[in-house]
Design an enzyme around this catalytic site. Structure first.
Site, PDB file in Angstrom:
ATOM      1  N   LEU A  14       0.755  -1.235   0.048  1.00  0.00           N
ATOM      2  CA  LEU A  14       0.125  -0.133   0.005  1.00  0.00           C
ATOM      3  C   LEU A  14       0.815   1.299   0.073  1.00  0.00           C
ATOM      4  O   LEU A  14       0.617   2.314   0.594  1.00  0.00           O
ATOM      5  CB  LEU A  14      -0.963   0.178   1.195  1.00  0.00           C
ATOM      6  CG  LEU A  14      -2.106  -1.152   1.220  1.00  0.00           C
ATOM      7  CD1 LEU A  14      -2.829  -0.903   2.590  1.00  0.00           C
ATOM      8  CD2 LEU A  14      -2.918  -0.880  -0.049  1.00  0.00           C
ATOM      9  N   CYS A  72      -6.897  -5.227   3.481  1.00  0.00           N
ATOM     10  CA  CYS A  72      -5.753  -4.898   4.762  1.00  0.00           C
ATOM     11  C   CYS A  72      -6.067  -5.409   6.057  1.00  0.00           C
ATOM     12  O   CYS A  72      -7.157  -5.899   6.425  1.00  0.00           O
ATOM     13  CB  CYS A  72      -5.967  -3.418   4.726  1.00  0.00           C
ATOM     14  SG  CYS A  72      -6.113  -2.460   3.315  1.00  0.00           S
ATOM     15  N   ASN A 124      -9.247  -9.577  -5.830  1.00  0.00           N
ATOM     16  CA  ASN A 124      -8.080  -8.790  -5.377  1.00  0.00           C
ATOM     17  C   ASN A 124      -7.178  -9.990  -5.962  1.00  0.00           C
ATOM     18  O   ASN A 124      -7.491 -11.036  -6.096  1.00  0.00           O
ATOM     19  CB  ASN A 124      -7.852  -8.499  -4.042  1.00  0.00           C
ATOM     20  CG  ASN A 124      -7.022  -7.392  -3.795  1.00  0.00           C
ATOM     21  OD1 ASN A 124      -5.900  -7.298  -4.596  1.00  0.00           O
ATOM     22  ND2 ASN A 124      -7.158  -6.315  -2.913  1.00  0.00           N
ATOM     23  N   GLY A 169      -9.014  -9.403 -12.725  1.00  0.00           N
ATOM     24  CA  GLY A 169      -8.355 -10.338 -12.678  1.00  0.00           C
ATOM     25  C   GLY A 169      -7.849 -11.041 -13.777  1.00  0.00           C
ATOM     26  O   GLY A 169      -8.862 -11.666 -14.692  1.00  0.00           O
ATOM     27  N   SER A 212      -2.461  -5.983 -13.891  1.00  0.00           N
ATOM     28  CA  SER A 212      -1.148  -6.054 -14.218  1.00  0.00           C
ATOM     29  C   SER A 212      -0.911  -5.946 -15.622  1.00  0.00           C
ATOM     30  O   SER A 212       0.350  -5.810 -16.223  1.00  0.00           O
ATOM     31  CB  SER A 212      -0.674  -7.303 -13.832  1.00  0.00           C
ATOM     32  OG  SER A 212      -1.316  -8.179 -14.037  1.00  0.00           O
TER      33      SER A 212
END
Length: 311
Positions: A73, A130, A192, A243, A266
């Site tokens: 983060l 988190c 995620n 994803g 990504s």
């Protein structure tokens, strides 16, 4: 008629494509390559109350189309984001989704109150992967009760729609999704990264400075598609699919699974033009497949989901 237009709570998107938080920073580097106004929306890097320098180096491990990251983060903190990062993005005709994070529930509540003051922020995405300090370091998103409580608290202090980003590192992601929907979430972002690790054989040590990291890349798509479909069968709020998305067909497959829009992550590292290229390629592929519009395809996909047996 804009055949690519879709709607999310609080936002009208010119197309369903947006970069995923953490893979696009605050857009400055990508604005050198194209007009960010081409995007359906832009999700900024997860922001915390205070500046974070992140985990020890190395923070990335690239292995073909697979990436492990242990960034931790890293961000300049909310004051810098409000003073510099978000004003910079005002020059582009693109709605902003602000990703927020924290180490305790009070952090999220204050972040939602403060980030909502930015005029170009149209929705808030809660990064609940988190660690929750009060719950002993367990991620907020691994407990339905904690995730629901946090969602409700953020909804109570924000006039903006709240999207909740779900972690795949759970026993039952459907249970988490239903809990945040019941607590008032306006939409769900998923998934995620999956927790993983890699070793350097010469040193016998993990390759990442943070030991473990989040796995992303092409192979993540197959896990994401399964989870999006499971959640789409159980909730009625919109889903933003994330994803392994790299191509036009990946986008359409994610919508078929149950998503209303998508975030490309990504793939931006290898090709900074991936988002506008996918946007440009959508109309031709839709014509080939007999898809009148993205909205029509969403409605078709939702009918198929309702007609098919659940997992």
């Amino acid at each position: 008629m804009n055949k690519l237009a879709v709607n999310l709570p609080g936002i009208a998107l010119k197309n369903p494509i947006m970069p995923a938080s953490g893979c696009f920073g605050f857009g400055e580097n990508f604005a050198k390559h194209y007009d960010l106004g081409k995007l359906g929306a832009l999700v900024i890097k997860s922001t915390t109350l205070e500046e974070r320098i992140g985990n020890p180096q190395p923070q990335y491990h690239h292995a073909g189309n697979r990436i492990l990251n242990s960034v931790g983060l890293k961000n300049p903190g909310v004051e810098a984001v409000l003073a510099h990062k978000l004003p910079y993005l005002e020059q582009f005709d693109v709605p902003i989704i602000a990703s927020v994070a924290g180490s305790k529930e009070e952090d999220y509540i204050e972040m939602c109150q403060r980030i909502a003051a930015a005029p170009n922020v149209k929705a808030i995405e809660l990064n609940i992967s988190c660690p929750n300090v009060k719950e002993g370091g367990v991620a907020f998103g691994t407990s339905p009760e904690v995730a629901a409580r946090l969602t409700a608290q953020c909804k109570a202090v924000s006039s903006l729609p709240i999207y909740v980003k779900l972690s795949p590192n759970v026993t039952d992601i459907v249970e988490i999704a239903k809990a945040v929907e019941a607590a008032g979430a306006d939409a769900i972002s998923m998934i995620n990264t999956i927790t993983g690790m890699a070793f350097d054989l010469a040193s016998r040590q993990p390759v990442l400075g943070g030991i473990t990291g989040g796995l992303s890349g092409a192979s993540l798509k197959f896990v994401a598609l399964r989870m999006v479909r499971q959640v789409a069968q159980a909730v009625s709020i919109p889903i933003i699919g994330i994803g392994g998305i790299q191509t036009v067909d990946d986008v359409l497959e994610m919508i078929l699974a149950g998503a209303t829009a998508v975030q490309i992550g990504s793939a931006n590292y290898k090709n900074p033009l991936v988002c506008p290229e996918v946007i440009a390629g959508l109309p031709h592929r839709m014509e080939e497949l007999g898809i009148e519009s993205i909205q029509a395809f969403i409605e078709e996909s939702q009918k198929l989901i309702k007609a098919q047996n659940k997992f």
